[in-house]
Design a protein around this motif. Sequence first.
Motif, mmCIF file in Angstrom:
data_model
loop_
_atom_site.group_PDB
_atom_site.id
_atom_site.type_symbol
_atom_site.label_atom_id
_atom_site.label_comp_id
_atom_site.label_asym_id
_atom_site.label_seq_id
_atom_site.Cartn_x
_atom_site.Cartn_y
_atom_site.Cartn_z
ATOM 1 N N SER A 1 -31.633 13.167 -21.807
ATOM 2 C CA SER A 1 -32.040 14.248 -20.907
ATOM 3 C C SER A 1 -33.273 13.846 -20.112
ATOM 4 O O SER A 1 -33.980 12.893 -20.464
ATOM 5 C CB SER A 1 -32.362 15.520 -21.708
ATOM 6 O OG SER A 1 -33.517 15.306 -22.512
ATOM 7 N N LEU A 2 -33.541 14.588 -19.066
ATOM 8 C CA LEU A 2 -34.769 14.414 -18.293
ATOM 9 C C LEU A 2 -35.988 14.634 -19.186
ATOM 10 O O LEU A 2 -36.976 13.902 -19.093
ATOM 11 C CB LEU A 2 -34.789 15.394 -17.111
ATOM 12 C CG LEU A 2 -36.106 15.514 -16.340
ATOM 13 C CD1 LEU A 2 -36.458 14.196 -15.644
ATOM 14 C CD2 LEU A 2 -36.026 16.653 -15.317
ATOM 15 N N ASP A 3 -35.909 15.630 -20.048
ATOM 16 C CA ASP A 3 -37.045 15.902 -20.941
ATOM 17 C C ASP A 3 -37.362 14.704 -21.819
ATOM 18 O O ASP A 3 -38.535 14.346 -21.994
ATOM 19 C CB ASP A 3 -36.745 17.135 -21.816
ATOM 20 C CG ASP A 3 -36.805 18.422 -21.019
ATOM 21 O OD1 ASP A 3 -37.900 18.742 -20.528
ATOM 22 O OD2 ASP A 3 -35.776 19.094 -20.878
ATOM 23 N N ASP A 4 -36.321 14.065 -22.360
ATOM 24 C CA ASP A 4 -36.548 12.866 -23.193
ATOM 25 C C ASP A 4 -37.197 11.755 -22.379
ATOM 26 O O ASP A 4 -38.076 11.036 -22.869
ATOM 27 C CB ASP A 4 -35.222 12.371 -23.780
ATOM 28 C CG ASP A 4 -34.725 13.261 -24.909
ATOM 29 O OD1 ASP A 4 -35.522 14.072 -25.414
ATOM 30 O OD2 ASP A 4 -33.544 13.135 -25.278
ATOM 31 N N ALA A 5 -36.752 11.599 -21.126
ATOM 32 C CA ALA A 5 -37.342 10.571 -20.262
ATOM 33 C C ALA A 5 -38.820 10.839 -20.024
ATOM 34 O O ALA A 5 -39.658 9.930 -20.105
ATOM 35 C CB ALA A 5 -36.598 10.508 -18.929
ATOM 36 N N MET A 6 -39.156 12.091 -19.763
ATOM 37 C CA MET A 6 -40.552 12.438 -19.482
ATOM 38 C C MET A 6 -41.419 12.338 -20.727
ATOM 39 O O MET A 6 -42.602 11.978 -20.645
ATOM 40 C CB MET A 6 -40.646 13.819 -18.844
ATOM 41 C CG MET A 6 -40.027 13.862 -17.446
ATOM 42 S SD MET A 6 -40.409 15.361 -16.487
ATOM 43 C CE MET A 6 -39.589 16.624 -17.483
#
Length: 414
Positions: free
Chosen positions: A323-328
Amino acid sequence: MTDLTILGQQAKVAARTLSIATTAQKNQALNAIIQSLNTYESEILAANQKDIATAKENGISDPMIDRLLLTSERLKAMQADIQTIIDLNDPIGSMDKVWVNEDNLSIGKQRVPLGVVGIIYESRPNVTTDAACLCFKSGNAIILRGGKEALHSNKALVNAMQSALVANSFKKETIQLIEDTSRETAREFMQLNDYLDVLIPRGGANLIQTVVKTASVPIIETGTGNCHVYVDSEAQIQMAIDIVVNGKCQRPSVCNAIETVIVHEEIAANFLPQLEEALAPHKVELRADQAAKKYLTHAKDATEEDFATEFLDLILAVKTVSSLDDAMIHIDQYSTRHSEVIITDNYFTSQRFVKEVDAAAVYINASSRFTDGSVFGFGGEIGISTQKLHARGPMGLNELTSIKYVILGTGQTR
């Protein structure tokens, strides 16, 4: 050892003279520096070849030698950056804001020089002219302390610039070079409180942390770049490949090069084999997590240290996320707050990335290699500030100034 007290005293005197120079006088001297670099080109390139030969004898890596190398073309680029500085507005004396208060006092914020700027940097000789000319235009004297790898190059460059200054009635001590590259002199420089108004370290993580821990003068942190590209599930694959290859391979030894690519798991099977094929001609070593290794032929296992490392070499870490959250979260843990990139066609995803990622420069669908004062139109930079106080990102003319309040009254008392 160099007597830094004498250098400091000379810089203070030179700074006072420079602070009252007109824009026309400063621009004339900068034009003379451009011409002087032409006049002294053969001496500069010969000095640089001495540094290159020593670097090769000492087993310095090819990317690091590339940082050190000067050519006629690179000298022309350095001159072009100085011309840009000439063309830029002089911030000194300008008023940021003027207002009248309830006592009928006219209050203005006026731009003034910092005073004497010190810079400790590593092997890139172009930093010598960038830093010196930016400081000169913004009214600051500068004391340069480059790395031993570039000592001959830096001496030749400073000699050329000082010759131009003297020919235009400026003190040659406006730009000074510490020729003693010992650690003892560096530590003394970091504590030259009576003379330095600010110290700017520019280089790798070890240099930055040494200065942060040792300096007693005010510092501006710059340079270290553990930069990431996040390839979203809605990224254009060819665009992502082009940007990662450019960010890693065009000049791997600089602080705005990419060190880790983060890939959404939904696009990994399609993207990673194509990326590996595109990187193969450049001989990039991949260090990947287990999920990414399934789609790669020659990757090594990535360690925790790999994700935290600014390689400055043809090495690329690969991380998969769901997810985007994991990337951030990954970026927040390992980033040095320099430059971060997202590749996506989803507008809302890109805007979340821009809003939530903490970095000096955040890119949507473009290479991190553009984080550069020259590219931003600043005529080079004295460094890429990765902190938040006073200045952030490429530091140009305005970032090398402070302010004073100027108050105009008509006899008011309080």
